[in-house]
Design an enzyme around this catalytic site. Structure first.
Site, PDB file in Angstrom:
ATOM      1  N   ASP A   1      -3.439  -9.407   8.163  1.00  0.00           N
ATOM      2  CA  ASP A   1      -2.216  -9.300   8.957  1.00  0.00           C
ATOM      3  C   ASP A   1      -2.120  -7.949   9.648  1.00  0.00           C
ATOM      4  O   ASP A   1      -1.387  -7.799  10.626  1.00  0.00           O
ATOM      5  CB  ASP A   1      -0.983  -9.547   8.082  1.00  0.00           C
ATOM      6  CG  ASP A   1      -0.893  -8.611   6.888  1.00  0.00           C
ATOM      7  OD1 ASP A   1      -1.934  -8.097   6.441  1.00  0.00           O
ATOM      8  OD2 ASP A   1       0.224  -8.405   6.377  1.00  0.00           O
TER       9      ASP A   1
ATOM     10  N   ILE B   1      12.112 -10.697 -18.697  1.00  0.00           N
ATOM     11  CA  ILE B   1      12.387  -9.654 -19.687  1.00  0.00           C
ATOM     12  C   ILE B   1      13.699  -9.973 -20.386  1.00  0.00           C
ATOM     13  O   ILE B   1      14.654 -10.455 -19.773  1.00  0.00           O
ATOM     14  CB  ILE B   1      12.434  -8.258 -19.032  1.00  0.00           C
ATOM     15  CG1 ILE B   1      12.450  -7.164 -20.102  1.00  0.00           C
ATOM     16  CG2 ILE B   1      13.621  -8.121 -18.087  1.00  0.00           C
ATOM     17  CD1 ILE B   1      12.080  -5.795 -19.572  1.00  0.00           C
TER      18      ILE B   1
ATOM     19  N   CYS C   1       0.845  -1.184   0.000  1.00  0.00           N
ATOM     20  CA  CYS C   1       0.000   0.000   0.000  1.00  0.00           C
ATOM     21  C   CYS C   1       0.882   1.236   0.000  1.00  0.00           C
ATOM     22  O   CYS C   1       2.099   1.159  -0.058  1.00  0.00           O
ATOM     23  CB  CYS C   1      -0.899   0.019   1.244  1.00  0.00           C
ATOM     24  SG  CYS C   1      -1.842  -1.500   1.475  1.00  0.00           S
TER      25      CYS C   1
END
Length: 649
Positions: free
Chosen positions: A100, A292, A2
């Site tokens: 959590d 990649i 977040c």
């Protein structure tokens, strides 16, 4: 994963707390595109942008405790939350959610700030204790998740990224010239310093308590190594391998905990291959992998990536990165790193993160940390050879070992022993120099400072970033083995300051993607610090014990291949297909003179050299990327000429 933001103290009467927090978290919306929330109380406020991974339906934040006395805004994951939750329930705690986040609240109720010592995870959080009117900030041990703070008009502000702090009314962005000097010497500022004057970074493994307008910062964990003369416990290599395998498997297992699918990066090297192989044995369904490649042969590892895909049978997605791709996205990369960088290597990872995100993934495992923890970098081997040569400086045989280190540098094959010894600085630095292992790198990088302007040089007043670094080393540092000293420098400085910041967290979170790093589980890091040096670097064989412990997981061709460091085209990315307009603008003489950080005639010569595709080396490539990224940083984050800012420093 977040983005968080908040404050402790009074806010301006012209700006209510809720609207202020909304402005701050809006600046970091990319970190949490799923949900957002704010909490405002007398003297404190918390904001949150959520990337929902655990507790999808009941993990909204900021989250209050059942009593209402505690509120948390939390970025990251606690991977051992299941075990902690069970322990807390046994002690009588009742949980309202499956997240959590709530575990931290209950753990704080039991232990106070010491609760962080129980957490195994990658996190940065702010917890408001109403009764004590105390704001507690904490950051994970290895520095995976970022957290920044500042004081402004008597109020303490903090956020996951600096761009959120710049949304505070009245906040201005000013360059810290010492941070720029550190980047152009060490690749990264030395925390808590940042590129922004007056804005600091909370160091990894540190707690900060803000109470009654006072701040107290303390470490809760330290990276440590045994004395070089300590006697080994005499454990066999097979015993050490077995414990390593167990720890790495468990570190990977708990990092697969999520209420969404977890994918894995495959670079083609040993570390990501091992992590992917362990994960493929644990997940019930077919593992999803991402990689990649490059259209430049010297950077491309596609063949090895496909060997692992075939061996593991994963569902795989890949993309190829061209030089023009790097040039196109580079301004966005600098915006997300929030600092100048000397290499383009973060740019392809920006594209790789976008690929994983576009395929519907929010979480990926990666192999970062193995080279630092198990001595995999060339710099460790090079330092060993330099010490070996220094013991017999007249030897013409010992310098030949340098050729073995870099088989991918064909120019070294025909050089004389004298040239090799001089090129690698064998015997130049005293063996008792605490920075001995890294001196060649620091000297090579610092050569880019020849492009600094006279004004910037005057502002720095002879400042030496390496002296600053050496002065902050642990008190027991001199008693460690030279390999452990070198590992400490990589793990405590470059890992959080560049690898995790610029190549990992920022590039992944730019696309709402969380990276997880099994090799950085603190249990594994502590274990590896006690492994005898000869089991990590055996002769010139890097990561020996890791290879022994995992040899049954990956094809022999992956284990035996010469380590190829992750690199990307640097100055060539901007000149191969014609100079992009923004490069021409920001590196033009007028823009350079206006910013005031670099010598315009010298930059013009560098630009001309690179534009005509003349051969460039480490210094020119680092200078080109460093100058361009600094100019982009300045344009994005400041509104005044740096000539004025530098003069006032």
């Amino acid at each position: 994963m977040c983005g968080i933001a908040g404050y402790c103290g009074a806010v301006s009467v012209s700006q209510d707390g809720t609207s202020l927090l909304r402005q701050m978290i809006r600046a970091i919306a990319h970190r949490g595109p799923d949900e957002n929330g704010t909490y405002v109380a007398d003297g404190a406020g918390l904001g949150h942008m959520r990337l929902s991974i655990v507790g999808l339906t009941d993990g909204q934040q900021p989250m209050e405790s059942a009593s209402g006395n505690l509120v948390i805004s939390y970025n990251g994951e606690v991977f051992n939350y299941v075990e902690l939750r069970d322990d807390l329930i046994a002690q009588g705690h009742r949980f309202r959610t499956g997240s959590d986040t709530e575990v931290i609240l209950h753990l704080y109720e039991e232990m106070g700030p010491d609760c962080v010592k129980k957490l195994n995870g990658d996190f940065a959080f702010a917890l408001w204790d109403k009764k004590r009117r105390r704001m507690m900030l904490a950051r994970d041990r290895m520095g995976v998740r970022p957290l920044f703070y500042t004081w402004h008009e008597g109020t303490f502000f903090f956020a996951s990224e600096i761009k959120a702090l710049l949304r505070v009314p009245g906040m201005t962005a000013e360059i810290d010239p010492y941070a720029l000097d550190q980047i152009f010497t060490l690749w990264t500022p030395i925390a808590p310093r940042t590129m922004f004057k007056g804005i600091s970074e909370l160091r990894p493994a540190h707690l900060m308590i803000v109470e009654d307008q006072r701040v107290k910062t303390t470490p809760y964990w330290n990276l440590d190594y045994p004395d070089r003369d300590s006697v080994s416990a005499g454990r066999s290599e097979s015993d050490v391998s077995e414990e390593l395998r167990h720890l790495l498997t468990d570190a990977t297992r708990i990092r697969l905990r999520a209420d969404v699918p977890v994918g894995s990066y495959l670079s083609g090297g040993l570390d990501s291959s091992v992590v992917s192989a362990i994960a493929a044995r644990i997940v019930p369904d077919q593992l999803r992998t991402f990689s990649i490649g490059f259209d430049t042969v010297e950077h491309d590892e596609t063949a090895f990536q496909m060997q692992m895909v075939e061996a593991l049978g994963t569902r795989h997605s890949s993309l190829s990165c061209s030089k023009s791709d790097i040039a196109t996205i580079f301004p966005a990369v600098v915006e997300h790193t929030e600092r100048p960088i000397l290499r383009t290597a973060p740019a392809p990872l920006y594209l790789l993160s976008h690929l994983a995100h576009s395929e519907g993934y929010k979480v990926v495992l990666t192999g970062e940390g193995a080279d630092e923890v198990f001595a995999g970098y060339d710099i460790f081997r090079e330092a060993k050879v330099r010490r070996f040569c220094a013991r017999q400086p007249q030897s013409r045989i010992r310098p030949h070992l340098f050729r073995k280190l870099y088989p991918y540098l064909p120019g070294l094959k025909q050089q004389t022993p004298e040239y090799l010894a001089a090129f690698f600085g064998a015997g130049v630095d005293g063996l008792d120099d605490p920075l001995h292992s890294h001196r060649p790198r620091f000297r090579g990088t610092a050569a880019t400072k020849m492009f600094f302007s006279p004004e910037l040089r005057d502002a720095l007043k002879g400042y030496d970033a390496t002296e600053d670094l050496a002065s902050g080393l642990p008190k027991d540092y001199a008693r460690w083995h030279p390999l452990h000293q070198a590992q400490y420098l990589e793990t405590s400085l470059l890992l959080p300051g560049y690898i995790l910041c610029c190549q990992s967290d920022r590039m992944a979170m730019a696309h709402g993607l969380e990276g997880r790093f099994p090799f950085l589980d603190h249990r594994l890091v502590e274990f590896a610090s006690r492994v005898p040096v000869g089991m990590k670097l055996k002769g010139l064989g890097e990561k020996h014990i890791l290879k022994q412990a995992t040899r049954d997981l990956v094809p022999a061709s992956i284990t035996a291949r010469q380590k190829q460091p992750y690199r990307a085209p640097d100055s060539q990315s901007f000149t191969a297909d014609g100079l992009p307009d923004y490069v021409r603008e920001h590196m033009g003489s007028d823009a350079i003179a206006d910013t005031g950080l670099f010598n315009a005639p010298a930059v013009a010569k560098l630009l001309e050299k690179c534009t005509r595709n003349a051969p460039t080396g480490y210094r020119d490539d680092s200078a080109f990327v460093g100058i361009l990224s600094t100019q982009l940083w300045h344009q994005k984050f400041t509104n005044q000429t740096n000539r004025q800012t530098v003069a006032a420093a």
